[in-house]
Design an enzyme around this catalytic site. Structure first.
Site, short mmCIF file in Angstrom:
data_model
loop_
_atom_site.label_atom_id
_atom_site.label_comp_id
_atom_site.label_asym_id
_atom_site.label_seq_id
_atom_site.Cartn_x
_atom_site.Cartn_y
_atom_site.Cartn_z
N CYS A 1 14.13 -8.38 18.54
CA CYS A 1 15.28 -7.73 19.19
C CYS A 1 14.86 -6.79 20.30
O CYS A 1 15.62 -6.58 21.26
CB CYS A 1 16.13 -7.00 18.16
SG CYS A 1 15.23 -5.75 17.20
N GLU B 1 22.84 -2.99 14.03
CA GLU B 1 21.57 -3.06 14.75
C GLU B 1 21.54 -4.39 15.52
O GLU B 1 21.33 -5.45 14.93
CB GLU B 1 20.39 -2.97 13.77
CG GLU B 1 20.32 -1.66 13.01
CD GLU B 1 20.02 -0.48 13.92
OE1 GLU B 1 19.47 -0.68 15.02
OE2 GLU B 1 20.34 0.66 13.54
N GLY C 1 21.70 -8.14 13.71
CA GLY C 1 21.94 -9.48 14.27
C GLY C 1 22.46 -9.39 15.68
O GLY C 1 22.02 -8.56 16.47
N ASN C 2 23.43 -10.24 16.01
CA ASN C 2 23.93 -10.32 17.39
C ASN C 2 25.32 -9.72 17.52
O ASN C 2 26.03 -9.48 16.54
CB ASN C 2 23.92 -11.78 17.87
CG ASN C 2 24.85 -12.66 17.04
OD1 ASN C 2 26.06 -12.51 17.05
ND2 ASN C 2 24.27 -13.61 16.30
N VAL D 1 28.64 -11.70 16.01
CA VAL D 1 28.88 -11.53 14.57
C VAL D 1 29.20 -10.07 14.28
O VAL D 1 30.03 -9.77 13.41
CB VAL D 1 27.66 -12.00 13.76
CG1 VAL D 1 27.86 -11.73 12.27
CG2 VAL D 1 27.41 -13.49 13.99
#
Length: 531
Positions: free
Chosen positions: A266, A232, A210-211, A214
């Site tokens: 991504c 990741e 995710g980002n 978070v």
């Protein structure tokens, strides 16, 4: 937040099917069930792991239509959904075919004299019960791939798929237990409250895609239990393009990768840096390639992939409007936005200020800014001044420049004259970031190792204790025996000496050590044993 569910079947999902959130009180119970199932030891045999990998493959094969239908309802175009399923099947097959070899571990041969007669190995063992938090943009690959890695390593896993892909997440909850061991592999659905509750549990590993925002929350929660994590993430992956590049090929490959899934990837190229000499020619080629690749079906067609939510449409549109027009940047292609249909037209912008929001935040959408620098050295320095990206892309024919960029730009991966496809086409190639773009990596054997503890194992014969009495145990007299023990423990060459001469002390020392050991055993052995 939960709602009633439409039943899933092999023919697909109802468009109205909502996501049923897991009751918060049930999450610790699911974690406990998975933990106890792991403690039973049934994941330790490699045969069991391979059988579960076959079942995971069978899930993708037998429920193919339901899986594709779920992804299309969330955000995908049908062909992209099918490709995602096929890649996941390929990743599972690779793990299945190699896990037996990986699980045997590695024999260590480069030991010193002290251990030359011992069996020294690294044996991988499963970390335990893991939490896998997967994203919405590739809801099958980015969930199934780490799950397959956990299975291959012998771990139990609790999956938390994204609530922003509700049809796919609900599909997992209803279909996966029919194929995998329902105790070892659990599904938790929900949003912030459910994820927070899951993070309260003590896991043996947390795998998050995710980002960065978070990821910091997850890393903080994991730190309370000293839980290792794989993060990741993403970031702003640049394309560096110099005057020697093949502009037609570069434009085709950039356009193909950037507009895939409407830029919600991504490792999608986030921006392009080039010289003024190249920019206008590149823009012309990009417009040609983009028109050819995206004009059919037409804008607004049901066959187009969607932005995941209206909130994300608003965010991406805000990045564009705050960086173009009066702000200095110019849109030279695209720019249409249909909020109700969650669509943004592929958009190319030039003259964008490097300090504008479009160049400061990860775009994660179908907007490609192009910025220019006086020369390629300045372009590379600009890339180096920013956070380390998940991928760095370079288009050039200059081999010396390739080496310079490869050595000077730190990134999760480096690609020359192409973009991300190799990351998903070569299973043995590590996928992961560095710094702000993530920690850890997976794919292929690294997926297996990601969920494994590489345990050091030394096996020594129980006998021959008389040798230890002579050479190993104290008291140590200052003299030949003391020097002999050091030599046997530290059998090194002299790095301060040049060339082959650095090996002379090690070779002579080893001969001396073995000679002295033999002499000492003959002359002193009986006396020491008698004591």
């Amino acid at each position: 937040m939960s709602a009633s569910s439409t039943t899933l079947n092999g023919n697909g999902l109802s468009d109205a099917n909502p996501l049923v959130y897991t009751p918060v009180a049930d999450i610790p119970k699911k974690a406990a069930i998975a933990r106890e199932a792991f403690k039973s030891g049934r994941t330790l045999p490699v045969a069991f792991r391979k059988q579960q990998l076959v079942q995971l493959y069978r899930f993708l094969k037998d429920e193919h239509d339901a899986i594709v239908r779920a992804m299309v309802l969330d955000l995908k175009e049908p062909l992209e959904a099918v490709m995602e399923v096929e890649y996941a099947k390929s990743a599972i097959t690779h793990l299945h075919d190699h896990v037996e070899k990986w699980a045997r571990g590695e024999k260590i041969n480069d030991t010193t004299m002290m251990w030359v007669m011992d069996d020294v190995r690294i044996i991988p063992e499963p970390l335990g019960t893991t939490l896998i938090i997967s994203p919405w943009n590739y809801p099958v690959v980015l969930c199934i791939d780490p799950l397959a890695g956990a299975i291959s390593a012998g771990c139990a896993a609790v999956l938390k798929p994204s609530e922003l892909a509700p049809h796919t997440s609900q599909m997992y909850a209803e279909l996966l237990p029919k194929y995998l061991d329902p105790e070892l592999y659990q599904v938790v659905n929900g949003a912030v409250a459910e994820t927070t509750k899951a993070l309260d549990e003590k896991w043996d590993h947390i795998f998050y895609t995710g980002n960065g925002k978070v990821a910091r929350i997850i890393a903080a929660a994991a730190a309370k239990h000293l839980t290792p994590t794989t993060l990741e993430l993403g970031g702003k992956s640049p394309v560096i393009l110099d005057d020697t590049a093949d502009l037609e090929a570069a434009a085709n490959r950039i356009a193909h990768t950037k507009w895939l899934n409407l830029g919600q990837t991504c490792v999608a190229p986030d921006y392009v840096v080039c010289t003024p000499n190249v920019r206008d020619k590149l823009v012309k080629e990009l417009i040609r390639a983009t028109t050819a690749m995206t004009s059919t079906p037409s804008f607004g067609s049901a066959e187009k992939p969607r932005i995941i939510s209206t909130n994300h449409v608003d965010r991406i549109e805000r990045l564009l409007t705050s960086s173009t027009g009066e702000k200095g940047g110019r849109v030279v292609y695209g720019g249409k936005v249909n909020r109700n249909e969650r669509l943004i037209e592929p958009t190319i912008a030039v003259d964008v200020d490097v300090n504008s929001p479009l160049m400061q935040e990860e775009i994660f959408g179908p907007i490609l800014p192009i910025v220019t620098f006086a020369d390629r050295k300045a372009a590379v320095e600009f890339v180096r001044s920013r956070d380390k990206p998940l991928a760095c892309y370079l288009f050039t024919k200059d081999s010396a420049f390739i080496k310079d960029v490869q050595n000077s730009v730190s990134a999760g991966s480096f690609h020359v004259n192409d973009l991300m496809l190799a990351l998903f086409g070569i299973h043995s190639l590590r996928f992961g970031g560095v710094g702000e773009s993530g920690t850890g990596g997976y794919h292929g054997e690294r997926s297996f190792l990601c969920f494994s503890n590489e345990k050091a194992v030394i096996k020594r014969a129980a006998g021959m204790e008389f040798i230890n009495r002579v050479l190993r145990y104290p008291p140590y007299e200052a003299g030949p025996r003391y020097k002999l023990l050091l030599r046997m423990l530290c059998w090194n060459r002299d790095l301060t000496k040049p060339g082959m001469s650095s090996w002379v002390p090690a070779i002579m020392g080893s001969i001396w050590a073995w000679t002295c050991a033999t002499w000492w055993l003959i002359t002193q052995g009986r006396k020491r044993i008698g004591n």
